[in-house]
Design an enzyme around this catalytic site. Sequence first.
Site, PDB file in Angstrom:
ATOM      1  CG  HIS A   1     -19.288 -10.361  27.699  1.00 22.09           C
ATOM      2  ND1 HIS A   1     -18.824  -9.488  26.752  1.00 22.09           N
ATOM      3  CD2 HIS A   1     -18.771 -11.573  27.360  1.00 22.09           C
ATOM      4  CE1 HIS A   1     -18.074 -10.135  25.878  1.00 22.09           C
ATOM      5  NE2 HIS A   1     -18.031 -11.401  26.211  1.00 22.09           N
TER       6      HIS A   1
ATOM      7  CG  ASP B   1     -19.466  -6.390  28.429  1.00 17.24           C
ATOM      8  OD1 ASP B   1     -18.335  -6.525  28.913  1.00 17.24           O
ATOM      9  OD2 ASP B   1     -19.890  -7.055  27.455  1.00 17.24           O
TER      10      ASP B   1
HETATM   11  C1  XLS Z   1     -13.518 -13.140  21.956  1.00 18.92           C
HETATM   12  C2  XLS Z   1     -14.905 -13.227  21.561  1.00 18.92           C
HETATM   13  C3  XLS Z   1     -15.878 -12.564  22.501  1.00 18.92           C
HETATM   14  C4  XLS Z   1     -17.256 -13.050  22.231  1.00 18.92           C
HETATM   15  C5  XLS Z   1     -18.221 -12.827  23.338  1.00 18.92           C
HETATM   16  O1  XLS Z   1     -12.610 -13.378  21.175  1.00 18.92           O
HETATM   17  O2  XLS Z   1     -15.031 -12.723  20.265  1.00 18.92           O
HETATM   18  O3  XLS Z   1     -15.785 -11.180  22.414  1.00 18.92           O
HETATM   19  O4  XLS Z   1     -17.775 -12.494  21.071  1.00 18.92           O
HETATM   20  O5  XLS Z   1     -17.813 -13.438  24.516  1.00 18.92           O
END
Ligand code: XLS
Length: 434
Positions: free
Chosen positions: A97, A100
């Site tokens: 993201h 991140d």
């Molecule tokens: C949350 C999601 C998230 C996505 C990316 O439950 O899995 O981590 O993979 O935003």
Amino acid sequence: MEYNQQKIQFEGKESKNPFAFHYYDPEKVVAGRKMKDHLKFAMSYWHTINASGTDMFGGDTMDKTFGEPYGIERFKKKADFAFDLMQKLGIEYYCFHDVDVAPEGETLAESVKNLEIITDYLLQKQQETGIKLLWATANMFGDKKYMAGAGTSCVADVFAMAAGKVKAGIDAAIKLGASGYVFWGGREGYDTLLNTNMGLELDNLARLLTMARDYGRAKGFTGDFYIEPKPKEPTKHQYDFDVATCANFLRKYNLMDDFRMNIEANHATLAGHTFQHELRTARVNGIFGSIDANQGDMLLGWDTDQFPTNVYDTTLCMYEVLKAGGFTNGGLNFDAKARRQSNTYEDILLSYIAGMDAFALGLLKADALIADGRLDAFVEERYASYKKGIGKSIVEGKETLESLAAYAANLTNIQVPSGRQEYLETLVNDILFS
Ligand code: XLS
Ligand code: NI
Ligand code: NI
């Protein structure tokens, strides 16, 4: 964090060395492709580089600040650690993201500037190591302005902020050569219908996705856009509930050509489906794309994001992946984190080794299941009545209700063969444990 581990090697299933692969042999050819190209493992930045053990009841159990205050320097050190770790594990892809990888600024403009600085750095690291970005996404659920959603917020300024974030995320994806851009619902859903205009929210979500598609394609992004289905958490009801719901949404808003599914195992089970069900549903709708590899705990009702170790599930997953023709732009992203008590550097390595070996073994077993042929032959035979006679005619669209009513009028003693579920489950066990 310590950096004292050598590159993890394949040692084979007799090895007792925990810091070695027992099944994952990257260069080994299985079903015409190298294992590493079948599996396309990716590291999730949010769990591995950032998540530090905080849960609802307690704080961090791991320190991932790299001795730096929140700012560019810390994120450069995170990137150094991330690429070092991926090289040690032989992982060739990663996912992130926006928040991140780069510090958030006071404004969208500041955040975008930080993201540009860090993506320069990441690009350099990619070029040095050959590691690639599988997909990028934007976090549009953490900040409090997103409490009522992003594309589905009741406030238009929030929609605009989300659009700005998606633009920056797509720019980053293009700059880093990503083969995918993900939309996971985040808070795109509702907590109560009493305050919700569902029709407007869904239309607006489609507007955001359409803008993203149009912008990305205009800027030369040729990868896949993905929706990552999840039924609940953080909202009571997420609009991207499951694959079937997403397929309906994409069809309604004419997005089927550009969007595919990023299927997460733990989200499947939260939706009351098996992982295999979600993969199969995507495959039969032509929207299989990528996977968030993890597993949940069947006794817990939330997204525990555990590293996948259940070989029954990884086998049936890889069976579906092989049947879908393998990954093209997608891959296996470990959307998984070591448990809160598994809080050492070694645990990061051990958890990835566990997940990679479970999927390598799953690939070998899926290949064996297909090569064995009995399962596929059984299914083929079960539907044999559609290969000839009236069945063939139905499938070819030559029949009507009237013609079939006439055909069936005097049929007696129709025999439906046994489904042989227990036999088939034993067959799978025989392959798994042979
Ligand atoms: C949350 C999601 C998230 C996505 C990316 O439950 O899995 O981590 O993979 O935003
Ligand atoms: Ni995920
Ligand atoms: Ni998840």
